[in-house]
Design a protein around this motif. Structure first.
Motif: not given
Length: 190
Positions: A110-139
């Protein structure tokens, strides 16, 4: 009404529309500039080579019966947020994006633009990334001011989008008349 009086009236309306168009354009220039730039960026977000929005990876299974419970995945995402990004960031979620066809779950905060992608079956991290598009949308929609000032009902977004929508409507009407009015005036002379 004589032809001359009609032309004078049309010319007066044309001058009024030109003045409204010019003043409104000058007053709202910066807002239109921001909306245009962020709109272009948002249109290109999927083609930004993972700069504006992280790529969606593939998980190990698309079978929901093999997936971990959502609350376990959520706890895992919070732990990853704390361990891999920062202990100071809020763990409040904006949304959980379940992509069954890709076997992944995205936790978007909610209060920052980070995203964490997890494998639904194992819970392993697939990616950690910044969502700048959400910032641009908010602007783009003015909600960044609601976030900044912690408003209760997104008042800034409502006023901003209403004002910009009405201004665009006014620009469309006056701009059309600035194109059509001289043609009409010219034809009335003949």
């Amino acid at each position: 009404m004589t032809k001359n009086t009609s032309r004078k009236k049309q010319a007066k309306i044309l001058r009024i529309f030109r003045k409204i168009h010019r003043i409104t354009g000058a007053l709202l220039f910066i807002f239109f500039f921001i909306i245009a730039i962020t709109g272009i960026l948002l249109g290109w977000k999927s083609h930004s080579n993972d700069i504006m929005i992280p790529q969606s990876y593939k998980g190990s299974s698309t079978n929901l019966q093999k997936w971990l419970p959502l609350d376990s995945l959520h706890k895992n995402a919070i732990t990853i947020l704390r361990d891999s990004i920062s202990t100071d960031l809020s763990s409040e979620l904006d949304r959980i994006d379940v992509r069954k066809n890709k076997g992944i779950v995205k936790f978007i905060f909610e209060n920052h633009y980070w995203e964490i992608q997890l494998d639904g079956a194992t819970g392993n991290v697939l990616n950690i990334g910044k969502r700048y598009s959400d910032l641009f949308e908010d602007i783009h929609d003015g909600s960044i001011l609601d976030d900044t000032f912690s408003t209760s009902n997104k008042q800034f977004e409502l006023v901003y989008t209403t004002l910009m929508g009405l201004a665009l409507l006014l620009f469309t009407i006056t701009g059309f008349w600035l194109w059509y009015g001289p043609k009409k005036l010219k034809n009335s002379r003949n």
